[in-house]
Write a protein that holds these residues in place. Structure first.
Motif, PDB file in Angstrom:
ATOM      1  N   ASP A   1       0.878  -1.187   0.000  1.00 50.66           N
ATOM      2  CA  ASP A   1       0.000   0.000   0.000  1.00 50.66           C
ATOM      3  C   ASP A   1       0.912   1.233   0.000  1.00 50.66           C
ATOM      4  O   ASP A   1       1.403   1.661   1.041  1.00 50.66           O
ATOM      5  CB  ASP A   1      -0.898  -0.017   1.252  1.00 50.66           C
TER       6      ASP A   1
ATOM      7  N   GLU B   1      -8.311  10.422  -0.412  1.00 43.99           N
ATOM      8  CA  GLU B   1      -7.525   9.273   0.071  1.00 43.99           C
ATOM      9  C   GLU B   1      -6.352   9.721   0.943  1.00 43.99           C
ATOM     10  O   GLU B   1      -6.126   9.196   2.036  1.00 43.99           O
ATOM     11  CB  GLU B   1      -6.980   8.454  -1.104  1.00 43.99           C
TER      12      GLU B   1
ATOM     13  N   ASP C   1      -9.783  10.336  -5.356  1.00 45.26           N
ATOM     14  CA  ASP C   1      -8.559   9.528  -5.346  1.00 45.26           C
ATOM     15  C   ASP C   1      -7.615  10.170  -6.356  1.00 45.26           C
ATOM     16  O   ASP C   1      -7.838  10.072  -7.565  1.00 45.26           O
ATOM     17  CB  ASP C   1      -8.853   8.077  -5.731  1.00 45.26           C
TER      18      ASP C   1
ATOM     19  N   ILE D   1      -4.482   9.575  -7.321  1.00 45.72           N
ATOM     20  CA  ILE D   1      -3.841   8.614  -8.224  1.00 45.72           C
ATOM     21  C   ILE D   1      -4.337   7.230  -7.843  1.00 45.72           C
ATOM     22  O   ILE D   1      -3.912   6.652  -6.834  1.00 45.72           O
ATOM     23  CB  ILE D   1      -2.298   8.668  -8.146  1.00 45.72           C
ATOM     24  N   ASP D   2      -5.259   6.699  -8.622  1.00 43.94           N
ATOM     25  CA  ASP D   2      -5.717   5.335  -8.371  1.00 43.94           C
ATOM     26  C   ASP D   2      -4.830   4.404  -9.192  1.00 43.94           C
ATOM     27  O   ASP D   2      -4.700   4.565 -10.394  1.00 43.94           O
ATOM     28  CB  ASP D   2      -7.187   5.167  -8.755  1.00 43.94           C
ATOM     29  N   GLY D   3      -4.193   3.475  -8.466  1.00 38.80           N
ATOM     30  CA  GLY D   3      -3.183   2.648  -9.125  1.00 38.80           C
ATOM     31  C   GLY D   3      -1.788   3.163  -8.806  1.00 38.80           C
ATOM     32  O   GLY D   3      -0.923   3.238  -9.666  1.00 38.80           O
ATOM     33  N   THR D   4      -1.559   3.510  -7.532  1.00 38.18           N
ATOM     34  CA  THR D   4      -0.251   4.057  -7.146  1.00 38.18           C
ATOM     35  C   THR D   4       0.870   3.045  -7.344  1.00 38.18           C
ATOM     36  O   THR D   4       1.969   3.400  -7.765  1.00 38.18           O
ATOM     37  CB  THR D   4      -0.300   4.548  -5.683  1.00 38.18           C
TER      38      THR D   4
ATOM     39  N   GLU E   1      -8.987  -7.664  -8.224  1.00 40.76           N
ATOM     40  CA  GLU E   1      -7.681  -7.206  -7.768  1.00 40.76           C
ATOM     41  C   GLU E   1      -7.214  -8.066  -6.598  1.00 40.76           C
ATOM     42  O   GLU E   1      -8.059  -8.552  -5.832  1.00 40.76           O
ATOM     43  CB  GLU E   1      -7.748  -5.751  -7.281  1.00 40.76           C
TER      44      GLU E   1
ATOM     45  N   GLY F   1      -5.160  -6.597  -4.430  1.00 43.51           N
ATOM     46  CA  GLY F   1      -5.176  -5.559  -3.403  1.00 43.51           C
ATOM     47  C   GLY F   1      -3.902  -5.511  -2.597  1.00 43.51           C
ATOM     48  O   GLY F   1      -2.896  -6.154  -2.913  1.00 43.51           O
ATOM     49  N   ALA F   2      -3.948  -4.739  -1.506  1.00 43.69           N
ATOM     50  CA  ALA F   2      -2.735  -4.465  -0.707  1.00 43.69           C
ATOM     51  C   ALA F   2      -2.638  -5.331   0.540  1.00 43.69           C
ATOM     52  O   ALA F   2      -1.617  -5.323   1.218  1.00 43.69           O
ATOM     53  CB  ALA F   2      -2.740  -2.989  -0.315  1.00 43.69           C
TER      54      ALA F   2
ATOM     55  N   GLY G   1      -4.872  -3.295 -11.781  1.00 43.43           N
ATOM     56  CA  GLY G   1      -4.137  -2.627 -10.712  1.00 43.43           C
ATOM     57  C   GLY G   1      -4.747  -1.307 -10.269  1.00 43.43           C
ATOM     58  O   GLY G   1      -4.182  -0.605  -9.437  1.00 43.43           O
ATOM     59  N   THR G   2      -5.873  -0.934 -10.823  1.00 43.27           N
ATOM     60  CA  THR G   2      -6.603   0.251 -10.368  1.00 43.27           C
ATOM     61  C   THR G   2      -8.098  -0.082 -10.389  1.00 43.27           C
ATOM     62  O   THR G   2      -8.641  -0.361 -11.460  1.00 43.27           O
ATOM     63  CB  THR G   2      -6.346   1.515 -11.212  1.00 43.27           C
ATOM     64  N   ALA G   3      -8.721  -0.006  -9.208  1.00 45.21           N
ATOM     65  CA  ALA G   3     -10.143  -0.359  -9.074  1.00 45.21           C
ATOM     66  C   ALA G   3     -11.001   0.487  -9.998  1.00 45.21           C
ATOM     67  O   ALA G   3     -11.925  -0.013 -10.646  1.00 45.21           O
ATOM     68  CB  ALA G   3     -10.582  -0.149  -7.624  1.00 45.21           C
TER      69      ALA G   3
ATOM     70  N   HIS H   1     -14.427  -6.941  -5.909  1.00 44.23           N
ATOM     71  CA  HIS H   1     -13.245  -6.630  -5.114  1.00 44.23           C
ATOM     72  C   HIS H   1     -13.649  -6.487  -3.657  1.00 44.23           C
ATOM     73  O   HIS H   1     -14.749  -6.029  -3.350  1.00 44.23           O
ATOM     74  CB  HIS H   1     -12.611  -5.335  -5.629  1.00 44.23           C
TER      75      HIS H   1
ATOM     76  N   ASP I   1     -11.903   4.761  -4.344  1.00 45.91           N
ATOM     77  CA  ASP I   1     -11.519   3.974  -5.535  1.00 45.91           C
ATOM     78  C   ASP I   1     -12.707   3.741  -6.479  1.00 45.91           C
ATOM     79  O   ASP I   1     -12.528   3.580  -7.673  1.00 45.91           O
ATOM     80  CB  ASP I   1     -10.987   2.599  -5.114  1.00 45.91           C
TER      81      ASP I   1
HETATM   82  C1  LIP Z   1      -5.667   0.808  -5.167  1.00 46.06           C
HETATM   83  C2  LIP Z   1      -6.884   0.232  -5.812  1.00 46.06           C
HETATM   84  C3  LIP Z   1      -6.683  -1.241  -6.086  1.00 46.06           C
HETATM   85  C4  LIP Z   1      -6.502  -1.931  -4.792  1.00 46.06           C
HETATM   86  C5  LIP Z   1      -5.303  -1.372  -4.074  1.00 46.06           C
HETATM   87  C6  LIP Z   1      -5.438   0.135  -3.860  1.00 46.06           C
HETATM   88  P1  LIP Z   1      -4.688   3.221  -4.789  1.00 46.06           P
HETATM   89  O1  LIP Z   1      -5.899   2.147  -4.916  1.00 46.06           O
HETATM   90  O2  LIP Z   1      -7.102   0.841  -7.022  1.00 46.06           O
HETATM   91  O3  LIP Z   1      -7.802  -1.778  -6.682  1.00 46.06           O
HETATM   92  O4  LIP Z   1      -6.299  -3.259  -5.058  1.00 46.06           O
HETATM   93  O5  LIP Z   1      -5.206  -2.000  -2.836  1.00 46.06           O
HETATM   94  O6  LIP Z   1      -6.525   0.368  -2.996  1.00 46.06           O
HETATM   95  O7  LIP Z   1      -4.075   2.986  -3.420  1.00 46.06           O
HETATM   96  O8  LIP Z   1      -3.712   2.963  -5.855  1.00 46.06           O
HETATM   97  O9  LIP Z   1      -5.385   4.546  -4.883  1.00 46.06           O
END
Ligand code: LIP
Length: 278
Positions: free
Chosen positions: A31, A60, A80, A82-85, A152, A154-155, A184-186, A203, A210
């Protein structure tokens, strides 16, 4: 304004995308957060707040920095930056900004901008869903054995979460379904159901920021969004299914199991089983 949006993404996110990044850890070794996540969120919230000083914000990185997460009936922006950090850190080309505007706890419009792909997904309640201005329609697929499913890992890295997630994928593949994908991005994952490029997404563990926007985009594209236990969609529950049809959504709800995770709007000092953690 669109200019701010464009500036943020063209100048800040895309230029940083190619660079080496300083990475900080949040809730687990998977994460991650970067200075760019924090900077984009700050710029966005201050620009919107200038225009709408009465509105509320759920961001976030503001929550990660200790801000209380509370969704009231007031006009609220759920962001959010950057979704998909993890993708962003690795230059894996699926990185998006997700912005939802909610009133009375219901998303009224949502935007997901997948910047490397230059794809702008958006929807307004009752107004349909669009990708770069073109109307979107979910596939309408009703036969689970003809479905392509997105999810996904996830983390989470605890045994219960990992064994639950991997056994969910095993059961789905045994149904069978055509395949399972993870971008990799919800937010971008879920938008694939709105385009019809995938027939379902599920998910457990993601957060309201997200999916708040992409859930509306799927609904306005004619898809179905619900909780993994088959009940009504609740953006704070951290469990979601989006699908081409109720038939497919309900079939996935029968197969997918969830692991315990604290609701987004639950007091973080409470332990997962609700008692005050010492
Ligand atoms: C990510 C989500 C992804 C999830 C990761 C994380 P972030 O959001 O897009 O689906 O699996 O755990 O939550 O942290 O990149 O904004």
């Amino acid at each position: 304004s669109w200019f701010l949006f464009w500036f943020l993404y063209e100048f800040i996110v895309l230029s940083a995308f190619q660079q080496q990044k300083e990475v900080m850890l949040k809730s687990s070794p998977a994460d991650l957060v970067t200075e760019t996540d924090q900077r984009v969120e700050k710029i966005l919230i201050s620009a919107i707040r200038d225009k709408y000083p009465q509105h509320k914000f759920i961001g976030e990185e503001s929550v990660a920095a200790g801000e209380r997460l509370e969704l009231s009936d007031s006009p609220t922006w759920i962001i959010d930056p950057i979704d998909g950090t993890v993708n962003f850190v690795h230059r894996f080309p699926f990185v998006a900004i997700s912005i939802a505007f909610a009133v009375n706890k219901q998303t009224e419009f949502g935007i997901v901008y997948s910047c490397v792909e230059d794809k702008l997904y958006c929807a307004q309640r009752g107004g349909g869903a669009f990708l770069n201005g073109e109307p979107l329609h979910a596939s309408g697929q009703e036969d689970i054995s003809r479905c392509l499913v997105v999810t996904e890992i996830g983390a989470e890295r605890d045994d219960l979460a990992l064994s639950t997630m991997t056994s969910n994928i095993f059961r789905l593949l045994k149904l069978p379904v055509h395949g399972v994908r993870a971008l990799g991005t919800a937010a971008v994952d879920m938008c694939q159901v709105a385009t019809g490029g995938a027939d379902a997404y599920y998910h457990i563990g993601m957060h309201c920021w997200d999916i708040a926007a992409s859930a509306l985009i799927v609904q306005e594209a004619g898809g179905v969004v619900m909780d993994t236990d088959g009940s009504q969609f609740d953006m704070m529950s951290r469990k979601v299914i989006a699908a081409s049809s109720s038939a497919v959504a309900n079939r996935i709800a029968q197969v997918v199991q969830a692991f315990p995770c604290r609701r987004d709007d639950e007091d973080p000092s409470k332990s997962l089983c609700g008692a005050a953690s010492n």
